[in-house]
Every structure is written in C-alpha cells, then in structure tokens.
Write an enzyme that holds these catalytic residues in place. Structure first.
Site, mmCIF file in Angstrom:
data_model
loop_
_atom_site.group_PDB
_atom_site.id
_atom_site.type_symbol
_atom_site.label_atom_id
_atom_site.label_comp_id
_atom_site.label_asym_id
_atom_site.label_seq_id
_atom_site.Cartn_x
_atom_site.Cartn_y
_atom_site.Cartn_z
ATOM 1 C CB CYS A 35 -49.137 -38.449 32.589
ATOM 2 S SG CYS A 35 -47.388 -38.814 32.959
ATOM 3 C CB CYS A 62 -48.377 -41.719 30.340
ATOM 4 S SG CYS A 62 -48.186 -41.134 32.111
#
Length: 326
Positions: free
Chosen positions: A80, A83
C-alpha cells in the site's frame, strides 16, 4: 480475537471504565513516585510508543492497554503506497505526543480477521480504541494538520471522559521495562463486588449483575461505577427478548403511546443511536403531562446515567429537556 466492545458511539463498556479508573490511579501513583524519587519510575521508552500488533496479541496489546492510554491503530500493508506515506507521520507524532497515545500497527495481510472485525474496506485506515471502545478516525491519506486535530480531540475525550492521562515517557528508560516498574493501584473496598458484577454481565446474568451493583449502592449510594453499572444492566434487561421490528413499529404507529416510545428509546440507545433515543423521549415529554410525562422524564434521566454525565450529547439533551419542561 474479537474486540470486547466495537460500538462506535453507544453504551459505555463497564469493565473498561473500571479498568480506566484503575489505570488513572496507577498513572498518578507512578508520577507521584517518580517525582518523589526524582526519576521516571514506571516510565516507558519512546520506542515503546509504536508497537506491532497481531491477532494473538490484540487483547493484551490493544484492549488492555486502552484502559491506560488511547491506542491508535494503523491498518497497513507492504504493498500500500499511501500507507507508506501515512505510517511514518503517525510514528513521528506518537513520539512527539510523548505518551498521550500509543500507536499500534496492524498488517492487514497477516491479520485479516482483525480487518474484517473492524469492517475495513480499504487502507490505510486509522481507528482508535479508548477504554475498550473502538471508533474510526479516518481512512486514506490525510494532511498532517488534519491528523493533529483528530489526535488532539482523541486525547481530550480520553482524558475528560475516561480519565486516561497517558503514559510517562523517559528517553533513558529501557524498552519494554515499564510494566514491571509500574506500581499497582490500591484495591478499593468494593472492588470484589464490582468485579463480580462485571463478570455477571459478561456471562449474561443480568439479574446477578443488577443485584451486585445494588449491594454496592446500599453501602455507598454515591458510588459512580455502581450507579453506571446498574443503569446499564437494567437497560440491557429491559431490551432482552424484545422484537426490535415490532417495538419500532409500535412506536411509529402510536406516537402518543408513552410505553411504546420508552421501549423504542431503550433499543435506540443499545444500538448506539444516542441522539435518536434522547430526541424521541424529549419529543414525548413535550406532548405529555402528569404521570406520563414523569415516566418519560425519569427514563430519560436513567439513559443519561448510562451514557455518562460528561458526554456532550447528554449536556445538549439536558438543555433540551429543560426547555421542554419549562
């Protein structure tokens, strides 16, 4: 492991409130001892403010720790990209806030059960757990100013409503050494009875919990935890076995039926719809008089006890009730 209380806005978790009160006393004791010794007894290292959590350790590392400090959960994954932008900001802020919250990082690929239990549809997703209660903070990338504002609100609510003053941080403390150094809170005179009441609640023995709380209040009428526990246990007992669809239909079909409105308000509150429960009863107060009005007013006061006097929704509802009565 299933979180104890995943209500986002509803009824207070009594076991968590009790633990929060004990944690506050322990934190204050640790600070007093540290001040007396000129050190930071019971302190944590800055490295302890960011932890990796998995399903096996969720109860210990998140739910139990949330009784002493707000736990912010960062759901992330290696693949991700957002993230990778958000996580370093949260880690830096955890250290900067100096023990006012604990950051728990959960890899969703390795802990999919937790992801499902929190109802996460996409990452990054950030939640908080305070005194056993979970609430969503934000999802996706966010500006640092927005993150700071959210964290400030979280810290304020945790301290004002649950008495969570956070962790003592010492840059020289050994990582992982805080639990052994922290002093235990002194036992209260009613701890055994209150613990029995909580265990009865957990076991579904509402009658036993109610009696245990009443036993405490017989000796100590002002005991806050027992009053709160009794209000919640009686609420759960009232809705036990009710048919939600029928209760709501009765309330909708008979807006002047006081009992129907009270029963629906109980269900509203148990379902976490606090404002709906309060609004329903205040409207009923406005269109009733005499004994009916008194019955509605008293039930509303009981629901105030369940939610907590310091909750802003209770404050607003008290003002609205005063306007309706006078």
């Amino acid at each position: 492991m299933q979180p104890r209380n995943m209500s986002m806005s509803g009824v207070v978790d009594l076991a968590a409130v009790k633990a929060a009160q004990e944690a506050k006393a322990k934190a204050e004791q640790a600070r007093a001892e540290a001040a007396r010794q000129g050190g930071a007894g019971g302190a944590v290292s800055p490295a302890d403010l960011v932890i990796d959590v998995d399903e096996a350790g969720f109860e210990r590392d998140v739910l139990q720790r949330s009784a002493e400090v707000p736990v912010v959960i960062d759901f992330w994954a290696e693949w991700c990209q957002p993230c990778k932008q958000l996580s370093p900001v949260l880690e830096r802020l955890a250290v900067e806030y100096n023990g006012r919250f604990l950051l728990a990082k959960i890899d969703v690929d390795a802990n999919q059960m937790l992801m499902q239990q929190f109802g996460i549809q996409g990452i990054p997703a950030v939640f908080a757990v305070v005194a056993g209660q979970a609430l969503p903070l934000f999802q996706g990338a966010a500006a640092e100013a927005q993150i700071r504002q959210t964290l400030d609100q979280l810290v304020e609510v945790a301290e004002q409503r649950f008495g969570l003053t956070g962790l003592v941080v010492d840059p020289d403390a050994e990582p992982g050494g805080a639990e052994a150094a922290a002093p235990a809170a002194p036992a209260g005179p009613y701890d055994a009875l209150l613990e029995a009441a909580v265990q009865a609640l957990d076991a579904g023995d509402l009658g036993g919990a109610i009696q245990a709380y009443k036993n405490v209040l017989n000796d100590d009428p002002g005991n806050t935890e027992a009053k709160l526990g009794l209000a919640q246990a009686e609420l759960l007992q009232r809705v036990q076995g009710a048919d939600p669809q029928q209760v709501r239909k009765d309330a909708a079909d008979n807006p002047k039926d006081v009992r129907a409105q009270i029963a629906a308000a109980d269900l509203d509150l148990v379902g976490g719809h606090v404002e709906d429960a309060f609004g329903r009863l205040i409207e009923t107060v406005q269109r009733t008089a005499g004994e009916d009005r008194d019955a509605v007013r008293l039930r509303l006061l009981e629901l105030f006890e369940v939610v907590g006097a310091e909750d802003p929704r209770v404050t607003a509802a008290r003002r609205a009730l005063a306007r309706a009565l006078f």
